[in-house]
Every structure is written in structure tokens, then in C-alpha cells.
Design a protein around this motif. Sequence first.
Motif, PDB file in Angstrom:
ATOM      1  N   GLN A 128      -8.177   1.390  -4.199  1.00  0.00           N
ATOM      2  CA  GLN A 128      -6.726   1.381  -4.378  1.00  0.00           C
ATOM      3  C   GLN A 128      -6.292   0.184  -5.244  1.00  0.00           C
ATOM      4  O   GLN A 128      -5.451   0.304  -6.135  1.00  0.00           O
ATOM      5  CB  GLN A 128      -6.150   1.212  -2.968  1.00  0.00           C
ATOM      6  CG  GLN A 128      -4.773   1.681  -2.745  1.00  0.00           C
ATOM      7  CD  GLN A 128      -4.394   1.418  -1.272  1.00  0.00           C
ATOM      8  OE1 GLN A 128      -5.053   0.666  -0.551  1.00  0.00           O
ATOM      9  NE2 GLN A 128      -3.316   2.043  -0.841  1.00  0.00           N
ATOM     10  N   ASP A 181      -3.821   2.276   4.387  1.00  0.00           N
ATOM     11  CA  ASP A 181      -2.362   2.139   4.473  1.00  0.00           C
ATOM     12  C   ASP A 181      -1.944   0.710   4.841  1.00  0.00           C
ATOM     13  O   ASP A 181      -0.771   0.451   5.082  1.00  0.00           O
ATOM     14  CB  ASP A 181      -1.786   3.141   5.493  1.00  0.00           C
ATOM     15  CG  ASP A 181      -2.244   2.817   6.910  1.00  0.00           C
ATOM     16  OD1 ASP A 181      -3.212   2.042   7.069  1.00  0.00           O
ATOM     17  OD2 ASP A 181      -1.636   3.343   7.865  1.00  0.00           O
ATOM     18  N   GLY A 231      -0.886   4.113   0.365  1.00  0.00           N
ATOM     19  CA  GLY A 231      -1.839   5.069   0.940  1.00  0.00           C
ATOM     20  C   GLY A 231      -1.399   5.563   2.313  1.00  0.00           C
ATOM     21  O   GLY A 231      -0.538   4.969   2.963  1.00  0.00           O
ATOM     22  N   LYS A 283      -7.106   0.511  -8.899  1.00  0.00           N
ATOM     23  CA  LYS A 283      -6.169   1.452  -9.517  1.00  0.00           C
ATOM     24  C   LYS A 283      -4.838   0.757  -9.781  1.00  0.00           C
ATOM     25  O   LYS A 283      -4.281   0.831 -10.882  1.00  0.00           O
ATOM     26  CB  LYS A 283      -5.973   2.658  -8.595  1.00  0.00           C
ATOM     27  CG  LYS A 283      -5.566   3.908  -9.350  1.00  0.00           C
ATOM     28  CD  LYS A 283      -5.395   5.096  -8.415  1.00  0.00           C
ATOM     29  CE  LYS A 283      -6.484   6.124  -8.645  1.00  0.00           C
ATOM     30  NZ  LYS A 283      -6.587   7.077  -7.540  1.00  0.00           N
ATOM     31  N   GLU A 301      -7.673   7.166   3.047  1.00  0.00           N
ATOM     32  CA  GLU A 301      -6.870   6.190   2.298  1.00  0.00           C
ATOM     33  C   GLU A 301      -6.504   4.992   3.171  1.00  0.00           C
ATOM     34  O   GLU A 301      -6.379   5.094   4.395  1.00  0.00           O
ATOM     35  CB  GLU A 301      -5.579   6.845   1.790  1.00  0.00           C
ATOM     36  CG  GLU A 301      -5.792   7.697   0.561  1.00  0.00           C
ATOM     37  CD  GLU A 301      -4.473   8.261  -0.004  1.00  0.00           C
ATOM     38  OE1 GLU A 301      -4.570   9.049  -0.948  1.00  0.00           O
ATOM     39  OE2 GLU A 301      -3.378   7.924   0.513  1.00  0.00           O
ATOM     40  N   SER A 321       0.828  -1.212   0.000  1.00  0.00           N
ATOM     41  CA  SER A 321       0.000   0.000   0.000  1.00  0.00           C
ATOM     42  C   SER A 321       0.859   1.257   0.000  1.00  0.00           C
ATOM     43  O   SER A 321       1.843   1.365   0.733  1.00  0.00           O
ATOM     44  CB  SER A 321      -0.907   0.026   1.234  1.00  0.00           C
ATOM     45  OG  SER A 321      -1.619   1.241   1.261  1.00  0.00           O
TER      46      SER A 321
END
Length: 544
Positions: free
Chosen positions: A264, A219, A197, A267, A217, A195
Motif C-alpha cells: 500500500q 486498514d 484499505g 503505491k 488489505e 490508510s
Amino acid sequence: MDHKALAELLFPNVTETPEDLEARFPQRENPEGAVITRMAPSPTGFVHLGNLVQGLTSERMAHQSGGVLFLRVEDTDAKREVPGAVEVLIDTLKHYGIAFDEGATHEGDSGLYGPYRQRQRAAIYHVYAKKMVEDGLAYPCFCTEQELADMRQEQEANKQNTGYYGKYAMWRDRSMEDIQAQLDAGNPWVLRFRSTGSIENQFKYDDLVKGKLTITENDVDHVLLKSDGIPTYHFAHAVDDHLMRTTHVVRGDEWLPSLPFHIQLFKALGFKLPKYVHIGPLMKMDGNSKRKLSKRKDPELALTFYKAEGFPVEAVYEYIMTLLNSNYEDWRRANPTAPSTDFKFSPKKLNPAGNLFDYAKLTDVSKNEIAKMDAEKVYTLLVEWAKEFDPDFAQKLESDKDYAVSILAIGRGGKKPRKDLATWKEAKPYMGFFYDEYLETPVFDEKFSHETVKTVLEKFLAVYDPADDSGVWFDKVKAITNEIGFTTDMKAYKADPTAFPGTVADVSTFLRQAVTGKTNSPDLYTVMQILGYERTVARIKAIL
Ligand code: GLU
């Protein structure tokens, strides 16, 4: 770190590429705006109202837009799987009018975007897993249960968020040598997402039910593949919904906390994010407070419950529609006979907080639905129900269909049809007395002497003529009333009840009880007509 070498090391047998898969599962050719959606249940064998709510929402969105509804079986958790669960789900949803265009079926899979059972898709997930390792977006983690437990304990002691993130992500940046050593030792590993984020960052997201959301977000380096190579829900959902060309994900809002990670993940994989429709829970009033319907406490959560009670499918369907779209009831009032598929369903009309399930309301809706049916239909559905849940009653109904239909026709049709039944289970208490075997022995009101009741019944037998119309019939009842010194003047009686030993209503009740065993029944004249002269007379004589 040579990511490519690591990917090769972890997935030596994967030779397909994401491009191959893109070619194997091309974009669908659907009209503009078509909703491609799915139900993706875990095969646990329990089909509940929530499934129906989700199923109906998905089905309406797909089919009213010229799209596709498919069934994907999320069977990655073999421990929870119940044999035959998929078939039960398919049959139950079909019973409620939800048919799939493709996906898992009784006879295996049907459709071009399968396999539709996740355990059969392991090779597909591994293609993307390998690609993510190659791109430095995922890595193997060899943490033991103990290490994870210790980490958690430390985080709790420090009052930090728990989870595998930041400095706690101990395998995130390990060397190839460390990884190789673990693999050589044959230690199990999971694949984790790397991650990027931060919980310091927030962004906006628009959910079709929940509306505008502010999302923090993610993480955490969540697990993508478990140690047996089977994906977690998160990873499987991203890969499947991408390759199956899903445009809308309709699911319970218990998945909302995972949304930051899902966004996330899509993406990172280079996938277009589907639209999300997060449905709130079904709740009920428990005393003065609301709570979620619970599998353990509330039998009415299971769809089998409605079948056993004998709620017609139409009633459950109508009720769920009124729950889901607040304008459905008005629409139905304006379009009483239109097929419900004419209604323009909108996910935006769903209550973001979920819905209160109201059993009394369902019962009302059901009474209306049954009142709308003709006697033939009621007969067919009732017999179908009784065959499964009350075979003895089914046999009686089937032994003389015309008789049963004439009973069920009482008060049907016309502007104000009777609303006696909410469920098929209520049919026997309502109409059982038409069958001698179900007739109960009446208990007459002690206020009246046996002699009075007897006199009424004898007088009635003396004048009863089944050829009378209802007017003549009632005149005879009134004549008897007067003969025994009771009154037919209800107004006078109400003004001074002590002035009369009884009324025409009491006389009718004696007759009603003698003939039906009960103080309540449909119109007595009609009941006698259906029972027929002989049965009516025999019943009265039996009391005498
Ligand atoms: N298998 C998941 C569940 O049953 C599916 C959620 C989804 O529809 O994505 O909750």
C-alpha cells in the motif's frame, strides 16, 4: 483541509522535492534481469545463521545476474545499537565469502546511492513525508501513550482488532486549528499513514519463496515518522529501496504480516514495488518437535560458534547451500571440484516453511570438505584457527611445519580419503599424541597381564627396523603374535574366541597404545614412520 498548508506547517525546512531526489539517484544502468538487492541489518552486534542465509541468498541472486549487492545499516533504533556492530557484520560475512559492492564499509560509505545509514537519511525521508502530507496521504497524530493504551483496552474488551484504524484513528480528520493548538503547546506528534484499505478486501500477491499469497488489505494508519522525526522500518524501507533502486527485497518472513502495508505504501508513494523473497525461519528438532532456533537457547545460532568450533568456511557455505537449494547436493556430486558459484541458485527452490538446521549433517559436510583439502591447506587453516583458539597447539604446529604437514597428510588424497576431522577443534584429540607434551599415558586392557604387554613391546623393540616397508613390518608383528601364543587367524578366533588368549589385533593395540597413548589412531606403521625411530623407541621404552 488545506493539505499544502499543513505540510508547510509540519515541515517548514524541507525544500527538496521527490523530483530532486529522483534526479540525484537515477535509475541504475544494469543489464536486463540484474538483481539489485541489499542486506539491511540493524546493528545489534549479533551475527547469526539467519544473516548468513539471507546474505547468501542475496549475494547469489545479485552476483549471478550481474547485479549489485549493497549493505544498508538500519540504525533507526539507537537504543539497540552496539558500537562496532557494522564492522563485525561486514567482517563476518566477508569471512563467508559475501562481499558487498557498495554501502556501509569500515571507512564510511561507498557508492552513489548513499548515505547507507538510515540515521543519516533523515532529510530524505522528510521530503517524502512532506509530499505525503501535501497529497493528503499522511497526517500528524498527537495521541498520548495513555490514549493509545485506553484505545487498545477498549478494542480488546469489544473483541475487535487492535490498532489505530477506522473510528479509532482519532487524529485522522482533525481540523487545522486542533493541530495548530497542539503544535503551539509543543506537544509531540508522529506522522501517520492515511490508510484507505479495508479488511473486507483481499488481493493476490506472488512472493518468490512463499508463492501465491492471498493478502488482506491493511486498514491501520501505521506510523511513518516517530516523534523524533526518525522513520519506522516500513517507511524507511520504502523510501530507501526505491531510491537505491532495489529490485528484490530478501528478508525474513517475520516481515510477511507487514507486507499488505508495504504494498500500500509503495503505491501511495508512486514507487514501483520490488519483488519480495521472504525466507522462512531456521528450525531445529527439540525432542520430537520442531522449533525456531533461538538466540537465548541455541549457541549454534551465532556465527561466532562455527568459527570457535573450527568449521572451515567452505563447510558452512556448502551446508547452507544444501539447505537453501535442494538440488545443490546433486549438483555438487556431479561437479565435485567446481566453484560453488557455478551452481545456478534459485530463490524459488527455498523451502517456504523454512529449514531444519541439522548439526550432524553440517558435520558430515565438513568432514567431506576437509577430506578434499590437501595437507598444506589443512595446515594453514588449522594454524589460523589454533592461533586464535589454542595458541599452545598453534605453537607446536608451527615449530616444525614439515612434521605437522606429514601428520596431516595421513590418509589424504586418493579415491577414499580418510574423514577424521569435521572441525579444527577435533585436530588436537586426533593428532595431539604426535607431540610428547600431549601424549596420554595408556591404560591397557586388564584382560591381559602386564607380563604379556611387556613381552610384546620387548620383542618388538628387538626386531623394529624403520627401514622395513609396511608388509615386512606387519609380518614382524604377526611373528610376535605367534611367538606369544596369540593367533593371527581372525576367522578361527571369531568362530571360537575362547580357544585363544588373544589375537594379532590385540598385539597391535599394545603397540598402538604404547606409541600413541590411545586405542585408536591412523595406521600404526605410518604413525611410527612419522614419529621416527627415536621417538617411537623412546615411547615404547618409557612404558617398559
Ligand atoms: N532491519 C530489518 C531487519 O533486520 C531489515 C529487513 C529488511 O531486509 O528489509 O530485520
